[in-house]
Design a protein around this motif. Structure first.
Motif, PDB file in Angstrom:
ATOM      1  N   PHE A 160     -45.460  19.329  23.639  1.00 16.16           N
ATOM      2  CA  PHE A 160     -44.894  18.502  25.373  1.00 16.16           C
ATOM      3  C   PHE A 160     -43.259  19.384  25.398  1.00 16.16           C
ATOM      4  O   PHE A 160     -43.145  19.641  26.537  1.00 16.16           O
ATOM      5  N   PHE A 161     -42.590  19.420  24.555  1.00 20.06           N
ATOM      6  CA  PHE A 161     -41.153  20.246  25.087  1.00 20.06           C
ATOM      7  C   PHE A 161     -40.518  20.614  24.057  1.00 20.06           C
ATOM      8  O   PHE A 161     -40.811  20.027  22.866  1.00 20.06           O
ATOM      9  N   ASN A 162     -39.433  21.475  24.345  1.00 17.62           N
ATOM     10  CA  ASN A 162     -38.615  21.887  23.277  1.00 17.62           C
ATOM     11  C   ASN A 162     -37.626  21.716  23.313  1.00 17.62           C
ATOM     12  O   ASN A 162     -36.916  21.413  24.753  1.00 17.62           O
ATOM     13  N   SER A 163     -36.865  21.344  21.538  1.00 27.80           N
ATOM     14  CA  SER A 163     -35.597  20.759  22.155  1.00 27.80           C
ATOM     15  C   SER A 163     -34.632  22.351  22.405  1.00 27.80           C
ATOM     16  O   SER A 163     -35.034  23.416  21.564  1.00 27.80           O
ATOM     17  N   PRO A 164     -32.933  21.850  22.322  1.00 25.57           N
ATOM     18  CA  PRO A 164     -32.634  23.466  22.754  1.00 25.57           C
ATOM     19  C   PRO A 164     -32.242  24.406  20.665  1.00 25.57           C
ATOM     20  O   PRO A 164     -32.700  25.637  20.438  1.00 25.57           O
ATOM     21  N   ALA A 165     -32.522  23.533  19.615  1.00 24.51           N
ATOM     22  CA  ALA A 165     -32.848  23.683  18.110  1.00 24.51           C
ATOM     23  C   ALA A 165     -33.438  24.978  18.005  1.00 24.51           C
ATOM     24  O   ALA A 165     -34.182  25.571  17.614  1.00 24.51           O
ATOM     25  N   ASP A 166     -34.868  24.178  18.876  1.00 21.42           N
ATOM     26  CA  ASP A 166     -36.385  23.960  18.489  1.00 21.42           C
ATOM     27  C   ASP A 166     -36.248  25.889  19.631  1.00 21.42           C
ATOM     28  O   ASP A 166     -36.760  27.125  18.414  1.00 21.42           O
ATOM     29  N   ILE A 167     -35.603  25.636  19.936  1.00 19.35           N
ATOM     30  CA  ILE A 167     -36.000  27.502  21.105  1.00 19.35           C
ATOM     31  C   ILE A 167     -34.937  28.434  20.227  1.00 19.35           C
ATOM     32  O   ILE A 167     -35.296  29.741  19.784  1.00 19.35           O
ATOM     33  N   GLN A 168     -33.505  27.902  19.795  1.00 23.20           N
ATOM     34  CA  GLN A 168     -32.604  29.571  19.132  1.00 23.20           C
ATOM     35  C   GLN A 168     -33.719  29.134  17.672  1.00 23.20           C
ATOM     36  O   GLN A 168     -33.430  30.182  17.271  1.00 23.20           O
TER      37      GLN A 168
ATOM     38  N   SER B 125     -26.715  23.316  22.365  1.00 28.47           N
ATOM     39  CA  SER B 125     -27.567  22.899  23.684  1.00 28.47           C
ATOM     40  C   SER B 125     -27.241  24.051  24.480  1.00 28.47           C
ATOM     41  O   SER B 125     -27.348  25.346  23.924  1.00 28.47           O
ATOM     42  N   ILE B 126     -28.332  23.995  25.503  1.00 28.50           N
ATOM     43  CA  ILE B 126     -27.868  25.518  26.391  1.00 28.50           C
ATOM     44  C   ILE B 126     -28.221  25.045  27.593  1.00 28.50           C
ATOM     45  O   ILE B 126     -28.001  23.624  27.987  1.00 28.50           O
ATOM     46  N   LEU B 127     -27.329  25.906  28.225  1.00 25.09           N
ATOM     47  CA  LEU B 127     -27.111  25.989  29.724  1.00 25.09           C
ATOM     48  C   LEU B 127     -28.387  25.601  30.403  1.00 25.09           C
ATOM     49  O   LEU B 127     -29.292  26.709  30.571  1.00 25.09           O
ATOM     50  N   VAL B 128     -28.302  24.434  31.220  1.00 23.21           N
ATOM     51  CA  VAL B 128     -29.706  24.612  32.244  1.00 23.21           C
ATOM     52  C   VAL B 128     -29.125  24.776  33.540  1.00 23.21           C
ATOM     53  O   VAL B 128     -28.486  24.467  33.807  1.00 23.21           O
ATOM     54  N   ARG B 129     -29.435  26.163  34.811  1.00 18.07           N
ATOM     55  CA  ARG B 129     -29.683  25.656  35.744  1.00 18.07           C
ATOM     56  C   ARG B 129     -30.278  25.504  36.444  1.00 18.07           C
ATOM     57  O   ARG B 129     -31.895  26.323  36.543  1.00 18.07           O
TER      58      ARG B 129
END
Length: 152
Positions: free
Chosen positions: A35-43, A82-86
């Motif tokens: 359903f979604f990825n967390s910032p840790a998953d992305i890294q 964490s990740i910056l979102v625009r």
């Protein structure tokens, strides 16, 4: 081979082919049924820039910055990273710092996510106003977790 045995063999083969096809489809979609990825998953997955997905987590306290042109930037965190979102547009009414959100968009670079859509998640204590008012009138609920205290 009798007619009945041929029919049963055909049904069995068709069922096997359908089961195999379903297994292959589920295997191919293994990474995309999230359903979604967390910032840790992305890294951890080392997601490449330009990839479209959903990002979920909590809005970091003190990170929300707004400009005049409805441009908003904020950090989404999950406790590990964490990740910056625009985002450009109107934010949902439930959006605030410390609140859970899901943003859909594209990863611009490993540290910046450009969102097309931002959805604010409500907590598990959400209750429609009509239900809350009815429970208050009956004396079963006084709001913000007092129903469980009163039941004891």
């Amino acid at each position: 081979m009798t007619r009945k045995k041929r029919r049963l063999t055909l049904i069995g083969v068709a069922g096997g082919v359908l089961a195999l096809a379903l297994g292959l489809v589920l295997y191919a979609m293994n990474d995309t049924i999230v359903f979604f990825n967390s910032p840790a998953d992305i890294q951890a997955k080392n997601v490449q820039p330009g990839t479209r997905f959903r990002l979920g987590g909590l809005v970091k306290q003190g990170s929300v910055q707004r400009t005049e042109s409805q441009q908003v930037s904020f950090e989404v965190m999950d406790g590990q990273s964490s990740i910056l979102v625009r985002y450009k547009g109107l934010l949902p009414d439930l959006f605030r710092e410390g609140q859970g959100i899901v943003a859909e968009g594209v990863l611009e670079n490993p540290d910046v996510f450009r969102a097309d859509t931002v959805l604010a998640k409500h907590d598990e204590n959400y209750m429609p106003r009509e239900v809350a008012d009815a429970l208050r009138r009956q004396g079963h609920w006084q709001g913000e977790g007092k129903a469980s205290q009163q039941a004891q």
